[in-house]
Design an enzyme around this catalytic site. Structure first.
Site, PDB file in Angstrom:
ATOM      1  N   GLY A 163       0.815  -1.207   0.000  1.00 16.38           N
ATOM      2  CA  GLY A 163       0.000   0.000   0.000  1.00 16.38           C
ATOM      3  C   GLY A 163       0.845   1.251   0.000  1.00 16.38           C
ATOM      4  O   GLY A 163       2.055   1.205   0.228  1.00 16.38           O
ATOM      5  N   GLY A 202       2.082   5.563   4.670  1.00 18.05           N
ATOM      6  CA  GLY A 202       1.192   6.181   5.644  1.00 18.05           C
ATOM      7  C   GLY A 202      -0.152   5.531   5.810  1.00 18.05           C
ATOM      8  O   GLY A 202      -1.006   6.052   6.541  1.00 18.05           O
ATOM      9  N   THR A 203      -0.374   4.379   5.163  1.00 19.66           N
ATOM     10  CA  THR A 203      -1.692   3.747   5.253  1.00 19.66           C
ATOM     11  C   THR A 203      -1.822   2.796   6.437  1.00 19.66           C
ATOM     12  O   THR A 203      -2.902   2.261   6.666  1.00 19.66           O
ATOM     13  CB  THR A 203      -2.003   2.985   3.954  1.00 19.66           C
ATOM     14  OG1 THR A 203      -0.900   2.129   3.619  1.00 19.66           O
ATOM     15  CG2 THR A 203      -2.242   3.951   2.812  1.00 19.66           C
ATOM     16  N   THR A 261       2.777  -0.871   9.036  1.00 20.85           N
ATOM     17  CA  THR A 261       3.533  -1.215  10.248  1.00 20.85           C
ATOM     18  C   THR A 261       2.608  -1.316  11.455  1.00 20.85           C
ATOM     19  O   THR A 261       2.768  -2.200  12.306  1.00 20.85           O
ATOM     20  CB  THR A 261       4.622  -0.153  10.503  1.00 20.85           C
ATOM     21  OG1 THR A 261       5.456  -0.053   9.353  1.00 20.85           O
ATOM     22  CG2 THR A 261       5.458  -0.513  11.709  1.00 20.85           C
ATOM     23  N   GLU A 283      -8.154  33.387  -9.814  1.00 21.53           N
ATOM     24  CA  GLU A 283      -8.841  32.478  -8.901  1.00 21.53           C
ATOM     25  C   GLU A 283     -10.349  32.492  -9.132  1.00 21.53           C
ATOM     26  O   GLU A 283     -11.004  31.447  -9.066  1.00 21.53           O
ATOM     27  CB  GLU A 283      -8.521  32.846  -7.444  1.00 21.53           C
ATOM     28  CG  GLU A 283      -7.045  32.753  -7.080  1.00 21.53           C
ATOM     29  CD  GLU A 283      -6.452  31.369  -7.351  1.00 21.53           C
ATOM     30  OE1 GLU A 283      -7.211  30.380  -7.306  1.00 21.53           O
ATOM     31  OE2 GLU A 283      -5.241  31.284  -7.595  1.00 21.53           O
TER      32      GLU A 283
END
Length: 624
Positions: free
Chosen positions: A200, A203-204, A207, A425
């Site tokens: 993956g 950060g998903t 661990t 913008e």
């Protein structure tokens, strides 16, 4: 007698000799001998008080006719006669100094030699210890595994601390059941996979999932990074792999977790000109493959590994019987993000008005680590404004900071630049409001943020999307080019402010042509694939493979340019139809610097589809 014993004997001899010399000098100094200045010795001679003398190169010693301070023997140091004569003429008391006396000899020769042999003996013993044993700091310890071992009380992570990856948790619950009851779980002859690979994006929570498995199963957890196996010495990595599995067998049932497996298991190079490879890495990988083949799956050892680059792993690792199960740990959807936010907000104080459902809706694409950082940033924002609890406004500020960057209040734009940025913008916002199927505009600002953003337009997605049609992709390109179209329409010139918009729009158009088969003239054909190594060699760094001729390449370039140009014309047509609103809203944005909430909704509610200009642009797009 070995070298070590001989070294010790020599050291003892030197120390004994040094002791004898020092004691002899001390005895001489403490004997009943008067040490007198040389000038006083000459005075005693003139007064006929000296009985006899003994003269050496640098000393004069002898006996006195009468005792001096209770001592009849004396010793003095000789002084050069010329200097003595000069000093006598002026009545100066003087004495000499022995340059090469016993103490000087000891300090200049004996002690350095003793120190040299002492250091030699110490280093010899140190090297003997290092070569002879694998203790801490020993040379042989370089082949020992650097894995950190966590027992049940150290892990302190369970499945209750993991959210947003329910499918992965269900897969890993089987491993927990097996570790708790290997015999009962295998009563029908089933066996657990030898290796489970967690795949993956960063950060998903890969661990975290591995630690949760160890915490739920209450077994030792061996954690190590793939890079810790690789050393400059050939064979060290393989030795560490062997030692790691030996330690795990001794503590079975246990879990071995290898993080960043791609650092260890990168595909071995093929033969030919690109062959060879790194001997140490290949030996380490080969040893891991051997260990995976060698251990009994009923012994209670489970190998978990994590990577965010499965495409570069060696195929031998992924075959059945090794890492024969892959668990996808993907970015969470909206419901998953909500569950993750609930986990991370357990220990923070929230106002009752905070709705985590809205926060989850505002954060598409965020990973578990991103959401943890978001909660922390919101807490910091609330702390800076001296609030008692975290409010929804704190989450909004934190999201803007993460997505758009830090506000640069000291970056002052001149009036002309501010006017260009305001129209740019508002061009994005009005085109987004006019086209169907686009994300709703949440906020517009001309306050610079981040490294290069002079203003920003934030769109709020209404739902998670996994598929997009050609029309939706074309609308997205039109929104991206709305700022450039507004600059060209109002100021009749172009600026560098649209560089990032052009890059994103071009990437969408190229993907539509080369990967999605959305260019009519080129047919439903994929012309580019994902990067697969240099010249097709797995594991070798390289770019996307090109599978078409030069003539096709020209057609692709023409199709990409046509899609981008069509999107620009559609955006320009919409802004022409809403020119008055564009100028009015830009002036309001210049005055307030930020538009959001009801004010923004009122402005965007006045947008109309665009009439003939938009219809003409749409017809031109359909013709392509």
């Amino acid at each position: 007698m070995n070298r070590k014993a001989a070294g010790f004997n020599l050291a003892y001899v030197l120390l004994a000799a040094l002791g004898v010399l020092v004691l002899q000098d001390w005895w001489v100094r403490s004997e009943a001998v008067a040490r007198i200045p040389y000038s006083e010795f000459q005075k005693l001679v003139r007064e006929d008080k000296v009985a006899k003398v003994s003269i050496s190169t640098d000393q004069v010693s002898g006996e006195l006719k009468q005792a001096l301070n209770g001592k009849t023997r004396f010793v003095t140091t000789r002084v050069d006669p010329e200097i003595a004569k000069e000093l006598d003429a002026h009545g100066v008391t003087y004495t000499g100094r022995v340059e090469n006396g016993l103490v000087s000899l000891v300090l200049s020769w004996v002690i350095p030699i003793g120190l040299f042999f002492g250091v030699w003996i110490f280093l010899g013993r140190r090297m003997a210890k290092q070569i002879g044993g694998p203790g801490p700091g020993g040379l042989m310890a370089i082949g020992k595994s650097k894995a950190k071992v966590y027992v049940e009380t150290d892990t302190k992570v369970t499945f209750a601390d993991v959210a947003g990856v329910d499918e992965a948790k269900e897969e890993l619950k089987e491993i927990v059941s097996f570790l708790k009851d290997p015999k009962g779980y295998g009563r029908l002859g089933a066996r657990m996979p030898k290796g489970v690979l967690l795949v993956g994006p960063p950060g998903t929570g890969k661990t975290l999932l591995a630690k949760a498995v160890a915490g739920e199963a209450s077994v030792p957890f061996f954690s190590i990074s793939g890079s810790e196996f690789v050393e400059m010495f050939v064979g060290v990595g393989a030795a560490r792999v062997r030692d790691l599995f030996e330690q795990a067998r001794a503590k079975a049932p246990a879990i071995i977790f290898i993080d960043e497996l791609d650092a260890l298991g990168r595909a071995r190079a093929a033969g030919g000109v690109f062959g060879g490879g790194h001997d140490e890495k290949e030996q380490t990988l080969n040893q891991l493959l051997v260990e995976l083949d060698g251990f009994d799956p009923t012994a209670g050892i489970v190998l978990l590994a994590a990577t965010n680059r499965p495409e570069i792993l060696d195929p031998a690792l992924l075959r059945a019987g090794r890492f024969d199960r892959q668990v996808l740990v993907d970015r969470p959807d909206r419901i998953g993000r909500l569950e993750i936010l609930k986990v991370h907000t357990r220990k923070v104080l929230l106002e009752e008005a905070v709705k985590l459902e809205e926060v989850a809706q505002l954060t598409p694409g965020f990973t578990g680590a991103d959401l943890a950082n978001l909660v922390n940033e919101a807490a910091l924002v609330a702390t800076r404004r001296h609030a008692e609890r975290i409010a929804m406004v704190d989450f909004n500020v934190a999201i803007e900071r993460i997505v758009a960057g830090l506000e640069k209040k000291n970056r002052l734009l001149n009036p002309k630049e501010r006017e260009v940025v305001a129209h740019h913008e508002m061009g994005h916002a009005l085109v987004a409001a006019a086209l169907p199927g686009t994300d709703a505009v949440h906020k517009i600002s001309i306050i610079p943020r981040g490294i290069g953003a002079l203003g920003y337009t934030i769109q709020r997605p209404t739902e998670d999307r996994y598929l997009m049609t050609r029309e939706e992709l074309e609308n997205k390109m039109a929104v991206l080019l709305g700022g450039r179209a507004a600059e060209e329409l109002v100021f009749s010139h172009l600026s560098t402010g649209a560089a990032d918009d052009l890059s994103k729009a071009t990437e969408i158009a190229r993907s539509m042509v080369t990967r999605y088969g959305m260019a009519g003239a080129l047919g439903p054909v994929t012309y580019e694939s994902e990067p697969n190594g240099f010249l097709g060699v797995p594991g070798m760094p390289g770019a996307t493979r090109r599978l078409y001729a030069e003539e096709t390449a020209r057609e692709i370039d023409v199709a990409v340019r046509g899609l981008v140009e069509d999107a620009f014309q559609r955006a320009r047509g919409l802004l022409v139809a809403n020119r008055a609103l564009l100028d009015e809203s830009a002036r309001e944005l210049l005055a307030k610097e930020t538009l959001s909430g009801a004010e923004l909704a009122e402005v965007l509610g006045k947008v109309r589809a665009g009439g003939a200009q938009v219809a003409a642009a749409a017809a031109m797009t359909g013709a392509r």
